[in-house]
Design a protein around this motif. Structure first.
Motif, mmCIF file in Angstrom:
data_model
loop_
_atom_site.group_PDB
_atom_site.id
_atom_site.type_symbol
_atom_site.label_atom_id
_atom_site.label_comp_id
_atom_site.label_asym_id
_atom_site.label_seq_id
_atom_site.Cartn_x
_atom_site.Cartn_y
_atom_site.Cartn_z
ATOM 1 N N SER A 69 0.855 -1.182 0.000
ATOM 2 C CA SER A 69 0.000 0.000 0.000
ATOM 3 C C SER A 69 0.898 1.241 0.000
ATOM 4 N N TYR A 70 0.298 2.402 -0.153
ATOM 5 C CA TYR A 70 1.103 3.602 -0.365
ATOM 6 C C TYR A 70 0.647 4.758 0.529
ATOM 7 N N ILE A 71 1.629 5.533 0.921
ATOM 8 C CA ILE A 71 1.389 6.818 1.577
ATOM 9 C C ILE A 71 1.945 7.877 0.640
ATOM 10 N N VAL A 72 1.121 8.838 0.257
ATOM 11 C CA VAL A 72 1.555 9.902 -0.646
ATOM 12 C C VAL A 72 1.598 11.217 0.120
ATOM 13 N N ILE A 73 2.783 11.801 0.189
ATOM 14 C CA ILE A 73 2.987 13.052 0.914
ATOM 15 C C ILE A 73 3.149 14.186 -0.097
ATOM 16 N N ARG A 74 2.301 15.223 0.035
ATOM 17 C CA ARG A 74 2.388 16.378 -0.858
ATOM 18 C C ARG A 74 2.451 17.705 -0.109
ATOM 19 N N ASN A 75 2.127 17.699 1.169
ATOM 20 C CA ASN A 75 2.154 18.930 1.956
ATOM 21 C C ASN A 75 3.599 19.410 2.104
ATOM 22 N N LYS A 76 3.857 20.651 1.716
ATOM 23 C CA LYS A 76 5.235 21.156 1.700
ATOM 24 C C LYS A 76 5.855 21.200 3.090
ATOM 25 N N GLU A 77 5.071 21.545 4.084
ATOM 26 C CA GLU A 77 5.605 21.588 5.447
ATOM 27 C C GLU A 77 5.945 20.180 5.934
ATOM 28 N N THR A 78 5.107 19.217 5.599
ATOM 29 C CA THR A 78 5.384 17.838 5.993
ATOM 30 C C THR A 78 6.622 17.307 5.280
ATOM 31 N N LEU A 79 6.765 17.628 3.996
ATOM 32 C CA LEU A 79 7.946 17.218 3.252
ATOM 33 C C LEU A 79 9.211 17.830 3.849
ATOM 34 N N LYS A 80 9.125 19.090 4.259
ATOM 35 C CA LYS A 80 10.279 19.757 4.893
ATOM 36 C C LYS A 80 10.615 19.081 6.215
#
Length: 270
Positions: free
Chosen positions: A121-132
């Protein structure tokens, strides 16, 4: 019922029995029957039947795509397609639509997995603050790991130097981080399956205008089960990170296919 047979069109050719990877199917005078063994949901029996005599509740024919009349890549086209993929480390500051990511991952789920367990399964991260925050935690882990692992000490110093210059070294300012996750029960098989699926995603992504790159440092931190990172991702206790790729619209286009090291292979005697 596991599978059904139309005995009026079945020729007892035995292809379904031959292709069953678990030995579940046996041939009788009345056509194929279920014998001993388990089903791994591969669908070979239905897909290989030349008379469309066989169907299965697990892999029904209605959900299979008939490719018998479809044109296939030539060897030259296939080689060009595979060799044209490049690791993309420079991305446009442009969001990737949800439906496009789902399109890529829908192809990724078709990749081969250990005994066809699938289960990725997958988790997709797109939030810029979360990526930082993820990038900061990965660099934090690299410094900790560098205290005992010499090569990670080198990597952490290089990464820190680039970050100090304001460069997004860890996640490359990619707008998307795709994390493959799977069962903790069999770590090695889960990692193999995750990498297989993400390889499909990487190969397919350019066909819809996207580029990708393996998120190696993130993956290492995940494999080490760095607690702050897993807490941020809210990864369930029974799951592990099975791989990760960055994804987005490439900032640049490449004109050439770059050569690799020469092939090294050893054959036995015929």
């Amino acid at each position: 019922m596991l599978f059904t047979v139309n005995t009026e069109v079945c020729t007892r050719c035995g292809l379904c029995v031959t292709e069953c990877p678990t030995g579940l199917m046996v041939m009788t005078d009345d056509g194929p029957k279920a014998g001993k063994g388990g089903c791994v949901s591969c669908g070979h029996c239905v897909a290989v039947c030349p008379k469309k005599a066989l169907d299965s509740d697990i892999t029904p024919r209605l959900k299979q795509i008939d490719i018998s009349g479809k044109a296939k890549f030539t060897p030259e086209q296939a080689e060009l397609f595979l060799r044209s993929r490049r690791s993309i480390r420079s991305y446009q500051d442009k969001p990737v639509p949800t439906e496009l990511i789902e399109k890529v991952l829908n192809v990724a789920r078709m990749a081969p997995t250990a005994t066809n367990t699938q289960g990725i399964s997958y988790i997709v991260i797109r939030n810029k603050e979360t990526l930082k925050r993820i990038a900061d935690l990965v660099l934090e882990w690299m410094h900790l790991a560098g205290k005992t692992v010499p090569i990670m000490r080198l990597y952490s110093r290089v990464a820190q130097a680039e970050v100090d210059k304001g460069k997004p070294y860890i996640l490359r300012d990619a707008p998307v981080l795709v994390i493959a996750t799977g069962s903790k029960k069999d770590i090695h098989r889960t990692h193999d399956s995750g990498h297989s699926c993400l390889s499909y995603a990487e190969l397919y992504a350019p066909s819809v205008g996207l580029g990708s790159c393996w998120a190696g440092f993130f993956e290492h931190a995940g494999e080490a089960e760095y607690a702050p990172l897993l807490e941020l991702l809210q990864l369930p206790d029974d799951k592990i990170i099975a791989g990760a790729i960055l994804m987005g619209y490439p900032k640049f286009n490449y004109r050439n296919i770059v050569e690799r090291s020469p092939l090294e292979v050893t054959f036995d005697e015929e």
